[in-house]
Design a protein around this motif. Structure first.
Motif, mmCIF file in Angstrom:
data_model
loop_
_atom_site.group_PDB
_atom_site.id
_atom_site.type_symbol
_atom_site.label_atom_id
_atom_site.label_comp_id
_atom_site.label_asym_id
_atom_site.label_seq_id
_atom_site.Cartn_x
_atom_site.Cartn_y
_atom_site.Cartn_z
ATOM 1 N N MET A 184 -0.843 8.841 -1.740
ATOM 2 C CA MET A 184 -2.274 8.690 -2.008
ATOM 3 C C MET A 184 -2.963 10.052 -2.083
ATOM 4 S SD MET A 184 -3.495 5.311 0.132
ATOM 5 C CE MET A 184 -5.128 5.412 -0.602
ATOM 6 N N ALA A 230 0.852 -1.194 0.000
ATOM 7 C CA ALA A 230 0.000 0.000 0.000
ATOM 8 C C ALA A 230 0.883 1.237 0.000
ATOM 9 C CB ALA A 230 -0.920 0.008 1.214
ATOM 10 N N SER A 261 -4.782 11.264 -5.451
ATOM 11 C CA SER A 261 -6.221 11.474 -5.262
ATOM 12 C C SER A 261 -6.639 12.900 -5.621
ATOM 13 C CB SER A 261 -6.616 11.172 -3.816
ATOM 14 O OG SER A 261 -6.357 9.822 -3.492
ATOM 15 N N ASP A 301 -12.544 3.266 -1.630
ATOM 16 C CA ASP A 301 -11.377 2.977 -0.797
ATOM 17 C C ASP A 301 -10.822 4.183 -0.045
ATOM 18 O OD1 ASP A 301 -11.296 0.249 -1.718
ATOM 19 O OD2 ASP A 301 -10.471 1.004 -3.608
ATOM 20 N N PHE A 302 -11.158 5.382 -0.492
ATOM 21 C CA PHE A 302 -10.599 6.579 0.141
ATOM 22 C C PHE A 302 -11.654 7.686 0.191
ATOM 23 C CE2 PHE A 302 -6.574 9.493 0.110
ATOM 24 C CZ PHE A 302 -6.617 9.553 1.493
ATOM 25 N N TYR A 347 -0.688 -0.396 -7.734
ATOM 26 C CA TYR A 347 -1.694 -0.305 -6.670
ATOM 27 C C TYR A 347 -2.859 0.504 -7.233
ATOM 28 C CZ TYR A 347 -3.903 0.617 -2.139
ATOM 29 O OH TYR A 347 -4.782 0.683 -1.098
ATOM 30 N N GLN A 348 -4.027 -0.125 -7.339
ATOM 31 C CA GLN A 348 -5.196 0.545 -7.897
ATOM 32 C C GLN A 348 -6.280 0.658 -6.828
ATOM 33 O OE1 GLN A 348 -6.261 -0.623 -11.965
ATOM 34 N NE2 GLN A 348 -4.604 -2.139 -11.943
ATOM 35 N N TYR A 349 -6.946 1.794 -6.817
ATOM 36 C CA TYR A 349 -8.030 1.958 -5.849
ATOM 37 C C TYR A 349 -9.096 2.906 -6.381
ATOM 38 C CZ TYR A 349 -5.689 6.371 -4.466
ATOM 39 O OH TYR A 349 -5.117 7.622 -4.458
ATOM 40 N N SER A 350 -10.260 2.800 -5.752
ATOM 41 C CA SER A 350 -11.391 3.668 -6.071
ATOM 42 C C SER A 350 -11.424 4.810 -5.057
ATOM 43 C CB SER A 350 -12.698 2.879 -6.023
ATOM 44 O OG SER A 350 -13.811 3.744 -5.886
ATOM 45 N N ARG A 379 -11.045 6.282 -10.535
ATOM 46 C CA ARG A 379 -9.998 5.264 -10.530
ATOM 47 C C ARG A 379 -8.616 5.892 -10.456
ATOM 48 N NH1 ARG A 379 -9.897 0.457 -8.838
ATOM 49 N NH2 ARG A 379 -12.044 0.367 -9.612
ATOM 50 N N ASP A 437 -7.254 6.770 7.580
ATOM 51 C CA ASP A 437 -8.609 6.212 7.646
ATOM 52 C C ASP A 437 -9.586 7.075 8.444
ATOM 53 O OD1 ASP A 437 -7.609 4.132 6.197
ATOM 54 O OD2 ASP A 437 -7.375 2.772 7.894
#
Length: 372
Positions: free
Chosen positions: A162, A156, A166, A222-223, A215-218, A176, A349
């Motif tokens: 991030m 991560a 983002s 996810d955030f 590393y892929q996230y929504s 994405r 988080d």
């Protein structure tokens, strides 16, 4: 390839900037249009960057630069790796729809001119058939994978990366995000060569699935706290510090060079002069004695380090302490437990919780330097 190791001079003291209640206040604008909160600066102003403080980011944004910047081997490696990663993604991950930052906005430092406070430039994006962005791609390098490991052992990115990626996804209104991290060995970084760098080791790297991790996230799934917490905080920070020409509170240690250049005041008076003279004589005597025993202190420290290891290896599993007695001292090694809170994960988080329980208090630090 040889790259120059250039640096910009540090700022000297200024008559148009002053210290007020631990903050820098400008008497007037230095830049007509302050620099925006970019992906790089966002973690800095949020206190999530290990290199620059919020006050240092503010100085850069308003034109009151004080930090020394230089072309490090890490920055050079990132520049060299970026086009290699783009080609790797196009060839091995069938991402033929990638548009690089240069293709998107040329050499502009801001692709988001319509936003008053947020901006910057991304590394690349994925696009649909109409050329609209569908994902943001940010490219990073690391030589230390421990910083990219979550508490549960999963790969991560650190919070600051991030936040950077983002921000561009938010500004492009896409969900994405793809962060590509290339893991480099020490011998794969540019090599210092006088005032320059030999970049051949980095240029000759072959990217594979083993050394290039995706590393892929929504953003929404996810955030989600990014848009609900970080974006409002960033806008509030802009209004509070950029519009008012007032910096965030300075850190006495990390911002020491800023403090010394903005305001240095001489103090006098009989009481102060007496204390200064006593401190000067006593401290000089102490430092003189310390210099004489420096070698012995090093020997003692090294021996005690070995002693600790010996005691630990001889401690029974169920013992809580073990001792060893010498002529002058009794050494005791005690076993205990230490609990730690994963602050970075908690800040990522549940940022509002950290903010609610964060206590900021005054800290006064007296430093000294030996007069030549």
């Amino acid at each position: 390839m040889i790259a120059q190791n250039s640096s910009s001079p540090q700022a000297s003291s200024r008559s148009d900037a002053r210290l007020v209640d631990g903050c820098i206040v400008l008497d007037h604008k230095i830049l007509e249009h302050p620099r925006k909160i970019t992906g790089t600066r966002l973690p800095q102003i949020m206190g999530a960057n290990g290199w620059k403080t919020p006050a240092q980011a503010w100085c850069n944004m308003v034109g009151l630069d004080g930090a020394k910047t230089e072309n490090t081997k890490y920055a050079l490696a990132g520049k060299i790796i970026e086009p290699l990663v783009i080609e790797h993604l196009r060839t091995n991950y069938f991402m033929s729809d990638i548009v690089t930052g240069d293709q998107y906005g040329g050499d502009s430092y801001d692709f988001f001119g319509d936003h008053y406070a947020l901006g910057g430039r991304f590394d690349a994006i994925r696009t649909d058939g109409n050329g609209n962005a569908t994902a943001v791609i940010e490219i990073k390098t690391t030589g230390d994978t421990s910083k990219w490991t979550a508490p549960d052992g999963r790969f991560a990115p650190p919070l600051d990366y991030m936040l950077q990626a983002s921000l561009y996804a938010y500004l492009l209104n896409v969900d994405r995000v793809i962060i590509a991290c290339v893991v480099l060995r020490p011998d794969q970084y540019p090599i210092p060569a006088g005032d320059s760098y030999d970049c051949t080791p980095t240029q000759n790297i072959t990217l594979t699935q083993d050394n290039t991790i995706l590393y892929q996230y929504s953003l929404k799934i996810d955030f989600p706290q990014f848009e609900s917490y970080y974006i409002p905080k960033a806008k509030e920070w802009w209004d509070r510090h950029i519009k008012t020409l007032t910096s965030p509170p300075l850190d006495a240690i990390r911002d020491a060079y800023l403090i010394s250049r903005i305001a240095t005041t001489k103090v006098d008076g009989e009481s102060f002069a007496e204390a200064l003279a006593i401190a000067d004589e006593a401290r000089h005597n102490v430092d003189t004695v310390k210099a004489k025993i420096k070698g012995e202190e090093k020997r003692a420290n090294e021996a005690e380090k070995r002693l600790k290891e010996e005691l630990r290896s001889s401690m029974p599993p169920d013992a809580i302490a073990v001792t060893a007695k010498s002529e002058h001292y009794t050494y005791t090694l005690k076993r205990g437990e230490r609990e730690e809170v994963d602050i970075e994960r908690l800040r990522r988080d549940y940022p509002e919780i950290v903010n609610n329980y964060l206590i900021v208090s005054e800290k006064l630090t007296l430093t000294k330097t030996l007069n030549e």
